[in-house]
Write an enzyme that holds these catalytic residues in place. Structure first.
Site, PDB file in Angstrom:
ATOM      1  N   TYR A 168       3.426   1.972   1.973  1.00 18.90           N
ATOM      2  CA  TYR A 168       3.987   2.344   3.273  1.00 18.90           C
ATOM      3  C   TYR A 168       5.510   2.121   3.294  1.00 18.90           C
ATOM      4  N   HIS A 198      -1.530   3.881  -1.754  1.00 15.27           N
ATOM      5  CA  HIS A 198      -2.594   4.830  -1.417  1.00 15.27           C
ATOM      6  C   HIS A 198      -2.617   6.021  -2.375  1.00 15.27           C
ATOM      7  N   GLN A 219     -18.407   5.388   3.424  1.00 16.73           N
ATOM      8  CA  GLN A 219     -18.930   6.602   4.054  1.00 16.73           C
ATOM      9  C   GLN A 219     -18.743   6.665   5.570  1.00 16.73           C
ATOM     10  N   ARG A 270      -3.967   6.378  -8.593  1.00 17.59           N
ATOM     11  CA  ARG A 270      -5.188   7.014  -9.091  1.00 17.59           C
ATOM     12  C   ARG A 270      -6.093   5.983  -9.744  1.00 17.59           C
ATOM     13  N   GLU A 311       0.806  -1.227   0.000  1.00 15.95           N
ATOM     14  CA  GLU A 311       0.000   0.000   0.000  1.00 15.95           C
ATOM     15  C   GLU A 311       0.845   1.286   0.000  1.00 15.95           C
ATOM     16  N   CYS A 362     -19.987   1.913  10.436  1.00 14.20           N
ATOM     17  CA  CYS A 362     -20.428   1.334   9.166  1.00 14.20           C
ATOM     18  C   CYS A 362     -21.793   1.899   8.816  1.00 14.20           C
ATOM     19  N   ARG A 385       2.613  -8.711   4.253  1.00 19.51           N
ATOM     20  CA  ARG A 385       1.695  -8.161   3.251  1.00 19.51           C
ATOM     21  C   ARG A 385       2.511  -7.581   2.114  1.00 19.51           C
ATOM     22  N   ARG A 440     -24.789  26.204  -8.739  1.00 19.07           N
ATOM     23  CA  ARG A 440     -24.827  27.651  -8.521  1.00 19.07           C
ATOM     24  C   ARG A 440     -23.559  28.146  -7.838  1.00 19.07           C
TER      25      ARG A 440
HETATM   26  P1  FAD Z   1     -36.373   7.533   1.875  1.00 18.01           P
HETATM   27  O1  FAD Z   1     -35.346   6.631   1.338  1.00 18.01           O
HETATM   28  O2  FAD Z   1     -36.760   8.711   1.056  1.00 18.01           O
HETATM   29  O3  FAD Z   1     -37.674   6.660   2.175  1.00 18.01           O
HETATM   30  C1  FAD Z   1     -38.906   7.222   2.545  1.00 18.01           C
HETATM   31  C2  FAD Z   1     -40.010   6.223   2.263  1.00 18.01           C
HETATM   32  O4  FAD Z   1     -41.224   6.690   2.832  1.00 18.01           O
HETATM   33  C3  FAD Z   1     -40.282   6.012   0.796  1.00 18.01           C
HETATM   34  O5  FAD Z   1     -40.187   4.659   0.475  1.00 18.01           O
HETATM   35  C4  FAD Z   1     -41.711   6.533   0.606  1.00 18.01           C
HETATM   36  O6  FAD Z   1     -42.433   5.768  -0.358  1.00 18.01           O
HETATM   37  C5  FAD Z   1     -42.280   6.334   1.978  1.00 18.01           C
HETATM   38  N1  FAD Z   1     -43.423   7.225   2.312  1.00 18.01           N
HETATM   39  C6  FAD Z   1     -43.450   8.569   2.316  1.00 18.01           C
HETATM   40  N2  FAD Z   1     -44.655   9.002   2.747  1.00 18.01           N
HETATM   41  C7  FAD Z   1     -45.399   7.903   3.022  1.00 18.01           C
HETATM   42  C8  FAD Z   1     -46.730   7.692   3.527  1.00 18.01           C
HETATM   43  N3  FAD Z   1     -47.539   8.711   3.848  1.00 18.01           N
HETATM   44  N4  FAD Z   1     -47.167   6.421   3.667  1.00 18.01           N
HETATM   45  C9  FAD Z   1     -46.359   5.369   3.360  1.00 18.01           C
HETATM   46  N5  FAD Z   1     -45.099   5.520   2.900  1.00 18.01           N
HETATM   47  C10 FAD Z   1     -44.635   6.761   2.737  1.00 18.01           C
HETATM   48  N6  FAD Z   1     -27.092   8.004   0.368  1.00 18.01           N
HETATM   49  C11 FAD Z   1     -25.909   7.590   0.768  1.00 18.01           C
HETATM   50  O7  FAD Z   1     -25.662   7.563   1.973  1.00 18.01           O
HETATM   51  N7  FAD Z   1     -24.965   7.159  -0.107  1.00 18.01           N
HETATM   52  C12 FAD Z   1     -25.192   7.147  -1.427  1.00 18.01           C
HETATM   53  O8  FAD Z   1     -24.308   6.765  -2.190  1.00 18.01           O
HETATM   54  C13 FAD Z   1     -26.440   7.574  -1.895  1.00 18.01           C
HETATM   55  N8  FAD Z   1     -26.719   7.562  -3.207  1.00 18.01           N
HETATM   56  C14 FAD Z   1     -27.948   7.982  -3.620  1.00 18.01           C
HETATM   57  C15 FAD Z   1     -28.207   7.972  -4.972  1.00 18.01           C
HETATM   58  C16 FAD Z   1     -29.444   8.366  -5.428  1.00 18.01           C
HETATM   59  C17 FAD Z   1     -29.702   8.362  -6.907  1.00 18.01           C
HETATM   60  C18 FAD Z   1     -30.440   8.778  -4.517  1.00 18.01           C
HETATM   61  C19 FAD Z   1     -31.792   9.195  -5.003  1.00 18.01           C
HETATM   62  C20 FAD Z   1     -30.178   8.809  -3.166  1.00 18.01           C
HETATM   63  C21 FAD Z   1     -28.916   8.422  -2.713  1.00 18.01           C
HETATM   64  N9  FAD Z   1     -28.588   8.453  -1.371  1.00 18.01           N
HETATM   65  C22 FAD Z   1     -27.387   8.011  -0.949  1.00 18.01           C
HETATM   66  C23 FAD Z   1     -29.491   9.052  -0.378  1.00 18.01           C
HETATM   67  C24 FAD Z   1     -30.198   7.986   0.456  1.00 18.01           C
HETATM   68  O9  FAD Z   1     -30.832   7.067  -0.382  1.00 18.01           O
HETATM   69  C25 FAD Z   1     -31.168   8.686   1.386  1.00 18.01           C
HETATM   70  O10 FAD Z   1     -30.445   9.519   2.260  1.00 18.01           O
HETATM   71  C26 FAD Z   1     -31.954   7.689   2.201  1.00 18.01           C
HETATM   72  O11 FAD Z   1     -32.702   6.852   1.360  1.00 18.01           O
HETATM   73  C27 FAD Z   1     -32.908   8.413   3.136  1.00 18.01           C
HETATM   74  O12 FAD Z   1     -33.606   7.436   3.835  1.00 18.01           O
HETATM   75  P2  FAD Z   1     -35.036   7.703   4.466  1.00 18.01           P
HETATM   76  O13 FAD Z   1     -35.456   6.399   5.015  1.00 18.01           O
HETATM   77  O14 FAD Z   1     -34.982   8.865   5.365  1.00 18.01           O
HETATM   78  O15 FAD Z   1     -35.979   8.146   3.284  1.00 18.01           O
HETATM   79  P1  NAP Z   2     -27.367  17.819  -2.230  1.00 17.63           P
HETATM   80  O1  NAP Z   2     -26.155  17.020  -2.139  1.00 17.63           O
HETATM   81  O2  NAP Z   2     -27.734  18.750  -1.137  1.00 17.63           O
HETATM   82  O3  NAP Z   2     -27.247  18.660  -3.568  1.00 17.63           O
HETATM   83  C1  NAP Z   2     -28.207  19.510  -4.040  1.00 17.63           C
HETATM   84  C2  NAP Z   2     -27.673  20.304  -5.233  1.00 17.63           C
HETATM   85  O4  NAP Z   2     -28.665  21.188  -5.668  1.00 17.63           O
HETATM   86  C3  NAP Z   2     -26.458  21.126  -4.926  1.00 17.63           C
HETATM   87  O5  NAP Z   2     -25.600  21.085  -6.062  1.00 17.63           O
HETATM   88  C4  NAP Z   2     -26.981  22.538  -4.738  1.00 17.63           C
HETATM   89  O6  NAP Z   2     -25.876  23.324  -5.018  1.00 17.63           O
HETATM   90  C5  NAP Z   2     -28.187  22.536  -5.666  1.00 17.63           C
HETATM   91  N1  NAP Z   2     -29.303  23.374  -5.207  1.00 17.63           N
HETATM   92  C6  NAP Z   2     -29.747  23.573  -3.944  1.00 17.63           C
HETATM   93  N2  NAP Z   2     -30.814  24.388  -3.947  1.00 17.63           N
HETATM   94  C7  NAP Z   2     -31.059  24.710  -5.231  1.00 17.63           C
HETATM   95  C8  NAP Z   2     -32.027  25.535  -5.881  1.00 17.63           C
HETATM   96  N3  NAP Z   2     -32.963  26.188  -5.201  1.00 17.63           N
HETATM   97  N4  NAP Z   2     -31.975  25.639  -7.216  1.00 17.63           N
HETATM   98  C9  NAP Z   2     -31.027  24.992  -7.924  1.00 17.63           C
HETATM   99  N5  NAP Z   2     -30.086  24.215  -7.362  1.00 17.63           N
HETATM  100  C10 NAP Z   2     -30.100  24.075  -6.033  1.00 17.63           C
HETATM  101  O7  NAP Z   2     -28.630  16.917  -2.455  1.00 17.63           O
HETATM  102  P2  NAP Z   2     -28.911  15.708  -3.446  1.00 17.63           P
HETATM  103  O8  NAP Z   2     -27.975  15.691  -4.601  1.00 17.63           O
HETATM  104  O9  NAP Z   2     -30.358  15.790  -3.719  1.00 17.63           O
HETATM  105  O10 NAP Z   2     -28.613  14.431  -2.590  1.00 17.63           O
HETATM  106  C11 NAP Z   2     -29.447  14.140  -1.473  1.00 17.63           C
HETATM  107  C12 NAP Z   2     -28.646  13.484  -0.416  1.00 17.63           C
HETATM  108  O11 NAP Z   2     -28.308  12.165  -0.831  1.00 17.63           O
HETATM  109  C13 NAP Z   2     -27.355  14.234  -0.205  1.00 17.63           C
HETATM  110  O12 NAP Z   2     -27.369  14.927   1.017  1.00 17.63           O
HETATM  111  C14 NAP Z   2     -26.301  13.202  -0.273  1.00 17.63           C
HETATM  112  O13 NAP Z   2     -25.554  13.116   0.932  1.00 17.63           O
HETATM  113  C15 NAP Z   2     -27.004  11.880  -0.509  1.00 17.63           C
HETATM  114  N6  NAP Z   2     -26.282  11.251  -1.588  1.00 17.63           N
HETATM  115  C16 NAP Z   2     -25.050  10.811  -1.342  1.00 17.63           C
HETATM  116  C17 NAP Z   2     -24.330  10.242  -2.340  1.00 17.63           C
HETATM  117  C18 NAP Z   2     -22.944   9.733  -2.068  1.00 17.63           C
HETATM  118  O14 NAP Z   2     -22.276   9.295  -2.973  1.00 17.63           O
HETATM  119  N7  NAP Z   2     -22.475   9.744  -0.849  1.00 17.63           N
HETATM  120  C19 NAP Z   2     -24.857  10.120  -3.597  1.00 17.63           C
HETATM  121  C20 NAP Z   2     -26.129  10.594  -3.834  1.00 17.63           C
HETATM  122  C21 NAP Z   2     -26.823  11.165  -2.820  1.00 17.63           C
HETATM  123  P3  NAP Z   2     -25.868  24.775  -5.649  1.00 17.63           P
HETATM  124  O15 NAP Z   2     -26.732  25.545  -4.732  1.00 17.63           O
HETATM  125  O16 NAP Z   2     -24.453  25.215  -5.641  1.00 17.63           O
HETATM  126  O17 NAP Z   2     -26.356  24.646  -7.030  1.00 17.63           O
HETATM  127 FE1  SF4 Z   3     -19.847   1.313   3.702  1.00 16.28          FE
HETATM  128 FE2  SF4 Z   3     -19.964  -0.044   5.994  1.00 16.28          FE
HETATM  129 FE3  SF4 Z   3     -18.796  -1.151   3.937  1.00 16.28          FE
HETATM  130 FE4  SF4 Z   3     -17.637   0.933   5.161  1.00 16.28          FE
HETATM  131  S1  SF4 Z   3     -18.006  -1.086   5.984  1.00 16.28           S
HETATM  132  S2  SF4 Z   3     -17.821   0.590   2.993  1.00 16.28           S
HETATM  133  S3  SF4 Z   3     -19.424   2.103   5.729  1.00 16.28           S
HETATM  134  S4  SF4 Z   3     -20.948  -0.597   4.069  1.00 16.28           S
END
Ligand code: FAD
Ligand code: NAP
Ligand code: SF4
Length: 702
Positions: free
Chosen positions: A171, A257, A349, A260, A169, A363, A219, A576
């Site tokens: 080191y 580490h 994460q 790239r 790695e 985790c 290792r 933005r």
């Molecule tokens: P949600 O996942 O939004 O779940 C809410 C649930 O509530 C939904 O299933 C909805 O149908 C249900 N619901 C809402 N209202 C009602 C109601 N009245 N009755 C019954 N059901 C209802 N996070 C990461 O940490 N790492 C990532 O790499 C990552 N990648 C992402 C990529 C994408 C494309 C997206 C969209 C999200 C990603 N996220 C990632 C974000 C992550 O998925 C969310 O932070 C997480 O799912 C939030 O969990 P939650 O349970 O709060 O809500």
């Molecule tokens: P986010 O990470 O908060 O990004 C939102 C984006 O929208 C930013 O680029 C923001 O930056 C822009 N924005 C905010 N307000 C806006 C407005 N009024 N008009 C136009 N642009 C606006 O949220 P997200 O992409 O929806 O993701 C949701 C959550 O899922 C995140 O918090 C993230 O942690 C999680 N997630 C994580 C991963 C991962 O790989 N770890 C992947 C996907 C999602 P500007 O204001 O600069 O434009």
């Molecule tokens: Fe993600 Fe947990 Fe695996 Fe680390 S150990 S990579 S936090 S799932």
């Protein structure tokens, strides 16, 4: 019991002559942060004991420095005195009480040390530390070797079953091996025999000091993934030499580490590097050298490990993060319960990203990892009837933990599937693993007896009528409305339209918002996942080509210029704020996402003001040669200058999210106890780590 026949290679014992490992699974070394403070020793003991109880054959601790020059950071965990060795007994005794075996990793970071006392073969700063190392004198080198030997003896004194000498790695030891970092012209530099002298001397003298009946893992870096890395004949020469010097087992390291090329992120295909271990093992066996060889990197389920071993790629598999995700990994495989394994999705994460932020590791899918003594899931003193609304990560974690504790739990979701936003995340190329979390929770719902009600958007009246003792709102989020004039145009879609409802997207796309979802959307569309192009993360040959990983026998270090597939469409990613894109992405994965977008020529525009959206016509002053296109009129900076029309086929809104908690007020008004978790609690900076952690902790306390 049927499971042992499902994984006969994985679960076979390994006889090392003086001791026998009960299976072929090693828990690889992970720096959890527990190593770095005396106060953490009870937690560290609990952490390893839980994994020993889970059935793993051999564990390797996080790295301990043999002296202060070897520190990864100031005051990093060090094993250099008998007093320190006594503290370690807490760990070794706890592990042995559970029938486990544990080796201590001796980690000297050399020029990677994030501290001013770091040393190296030559005075060359690494790209990942601000400190320039001091070049060691010959006496200085001897002192480092003596420190390794002392550390190994102390490890034995502390009750460890062995040590792992960290030689990969990038080191300290690795830094001596290659001319990239070793410019010496004395007996420790120059020819390969000189450059590998340090590694061989350390192994030889450690073996001499600890005796024959102590596990000594070396290792070895098989593929450095840096220019001027080791050549394949050099790797073989070193493997032969350290085996002869007394190594019991060769563990394999992949990439420095500073390389790239991603080596463990979720976008790396499963078992992506075991072919390199196979090359080593075959070469050694052909010479009659039978030192067992461990392979590693992105082996996260028993069937993957079984396949690797059955193919003859290695004698053992090393899994590290999968043991953060599930301490019972091996027992579940053994008992035919592999479908109950909480799979590591390789997101980094809560583990590596925490380490780099100087936080204790945990985790994302298992918040108990490294918090075993404090986050305890006990049987509830009184059984309650609890409703959980929303089966996203937060609701799933809460519901299953509550049911495990003995509560009667009803889990509702308006969707036809559990998972919430993970159903979108899993469609992003390189995030296929997220589906495993949904598989795990589906099974856990069955095992714990949660009553699941899908396709039911519950109302406050329904919840009140059922007289639940508590209601947990895990209803997640709703997309933020960016309020751009003209955004109701049919060619403007939300990320939900694209990822979940699979609405068609044109050949040129502007993505509004470059947060986590905007980045994922850019990868999804540039790869053409919606057009049927498969993800390189599930096609090893394509992935290796994309990142330029080649047979180390053909090129030193095993890395050449990557040859990514051309983009499936033209993508513009807009934000933005001024400056670099992706500043909120994970420390250890952000660079991978940025590199992936660069490979697909995604155009990154920052400091953008979204003025209005409209048809491409005179009023938007757009190019006329793009009929059917939609115009996004933008200006730049605070002065709203340089007005420009971006003529595209589709605009996708990824402008963040707002909490969805419409049920809270009416439930509170009806006198119901309401708890908010996940996105429903707070959408800003929400991620699945916070959602699962919050759900689990609330459920542990109710
Ligand atoms: P949600 O996942 O939004 O779940 C809410 C649930 O509530 C939904 O299933 C909805 O149908 C249900 N619901 C809402 N209202 C009602 C109601 N009245 N009755 C019954 N059901 C209802 N996070 C990461 O940490 N790492 C990532 O790499 C990552 N990648 C992402 C990529 C994408 C494309 C997206 C969209 C999200 C990603 N996220 C990632 C974000 C992550 O998925 C969310 O932070 C997480 O799912 C939030 O969990 P939650 O349970 O709060 O809500
Ligand atoms: P986010 O990470 O908060 O990004 C939102 C984006 O929208 C930013 O680029 C923001 O930056 C822009 N924005 C905010 N307000 C806006 C407005 N009024 N008009 C136009 N642009 C606006 O949220 P997200 O992409 O929806 O993701 C949701 C959550 O899922 C995140 O918090 C993230 O942690 C999680 N997630 C994580 C991963 C991962 O790989 N770890 C992947 C996907 C999602 P500007 O204001 O600069 O434009
Ligand atoms: Fe993600 Fe947990 Fe695996 Fe680390 S150990 S990579 S936090 S799932």
């Amino acid at each position: 019991m049927t499971a042992p026949t499902a994984y006969p290679h994985l679960l076979a014992p390994l006889d090392l002559g003086f001791t026998t490992l009960k299976n072929r699974v090693v828990m690889g070394s992970m720096h959890t942060g527990l190593e770095d403070g005396r106060k953490h020793f009870p937690r560290m003991a609990a952490f390893y004991a839980e994994r020993a109880r889970g059935g793993v054959g051999l564990m390797v601790t996080g790295g301990f420095a043999p002296n202060i020059e070897g520190w990864a950071k100031p005051f990093a965990g060090t094993l250099a005195t008998s007093g320190a060795a006594r503290r370690h007994k807490l760990v070794t005794e706890a592990v042995h009480a559970e029938g486990g075996k544990i080796a201590l990793q001796i980690l000297h970071t050399g020029r990677y040390g994030y501290q001013p006392l770091c040393v190296a073969p030559s005075r060359i700063q690494s790209p990942i530390s601000p400190f320039t190392p001091r070049e060691l004198s010959v006496r200085g080198i001897e002192r480092q070797i003596a420190a390794f030997v002392r550390c190994a003896k102390l490890a034995r004194e502390a009750g460890y079953d062995g040590v792992e000498v960290m030689g990969s790695e990038g080191y300290f030891i690795n830094q001596f091996l290659v001319t990239h970092t070793n410019k010496r012209d004395d007996e420790w530099g120059g020819s390969y025999a000189n450059r590998m002298r340090l590694a061989v001397e350390i192994v030889r003298r450690v073996r001499e000091a600890v005796g024959p009946d102590f596990i000594l893992i070396y290792r070895i870096s098989l593929i450095d993934l840096i220019p001027d890395g080791s050549s394949w004949p050099e790797v073989l020469e070193l493997a032969r030499a350290v085996s002869a010097a007394g190594a019991t087992i060769l563990n394999t390291g992949i990439g420095w580490h500073e390389a790239r090329v991603p080596t463990i992120a979720t976008s790396v295909p499963r078992a992506a590097f075991t072919w390199v271990t196979r090359k080593l093992r075959d070469a050694l066996r052909s010479e009659g050298i039978n030192t067992p060889v461990i392979t590693s990197n992105r082996i996260n389920m028993p069937e993957v490990g079984e396949e690797v071993l059955a193919r003859g790629d290695a004698d053992m598999v090393s899994l590290a993060r999968p043991f953060l995700a599930d301490a019972e990994f091996v027992n579940k495989a053994l008992q035919g319960r592999a479908d109950e394994i909480n799979t590591c999705i390789a997101c980094n994460q809560a583990c590596l990203d925490h380490t780099f932020a100087n936080k204790l590791c945990s985790c994302l899918v298992n918040p108990r990892a490294c918090h075993e003594t404090e986050l305890v899931i006990r049987i509830a003193p009184a059984r309650k009837r609890i409703a959980v609304v929303g089966a996203g990560p937060a609701g799933l974690a809460a519901a299953t933990t509550l049911a495990e504790r003995g509560h009667t739990v009803s889990l509702f979701d308006s969707a036809e599937h559990i998972g919430g936003q993970f159903n979108m995340a899993k469609r992003v190329p390189g995030k296929e693993e997220f589906d495993e979390t949904l598989r795990y929770f589906s099974r856990r719902i069955e095992v714990t007896g949660v009553k699941l009600h899908l396709g039911q958007r519950v109302s406050a009246e329904q919840l009140v009528a059922h007289k639940f003792d508590d209601v947990i709102l895990a209803t997640g989020v709703t997309p933020r409305d960016p309020k751009i004039p003209g955004q109701d145009h049919p060619q403007v879609l939300s990320y939900i339209d694209v990822l979940l409802h699979k609405k068609p997207v044109g050949r040129k796309v502007a993505i509004v918002g470059a947060g986590g979802i905007g980045f994922d959307m850019a990868e999804y569309l540039a790869h053409g996942t919606d057009l049927g192009y498969h993800s390189p993360s599930v096609d090893l040959a394509a992935w290796l080509r994309e990142w330029g990983v080649v047979d180390p026998e053909s090129t030193r270090g095993g890395v050449v210029r990557g040859q990514p597939e051309p983009a499936a469409r033209e993508v513009l990613l807009l934000q933005r704020k001024p400056g670099k894109h992706g500043s909120t992405l994970g420390k250890t994965t952000g660079w991978i996402h940025r590199a992936a977008l660069k490979m697909k020529n995604v155009e990154l525009l920052s400091g953008v003001n979204y003025e209005r959206i409209g048809s491409v016509d005179e009023s938007l002053r757009a190019p006329t040669e793009a009929p059917g296109r939609i115009g996004l009129f933008v200006t730049y900076g605070e002065g709203r200058k340089d007005g420009q029309v971006l003529a595209v086929d589709t605009i996708v809104l990824c402008a963040g999210q707002e909490p969805l908690r419409e049920l809270q007020a009416p439930l509170l008004a009806a006198g119901i106890k309401v708890h908010l978790i996940g996105g429903a609690h707070e959408a800003g900076e929400l991620d699945a780590k916070r959602a699962i952690n919050q759900g689990t902790r609330l459920a542990a306390a109710l």
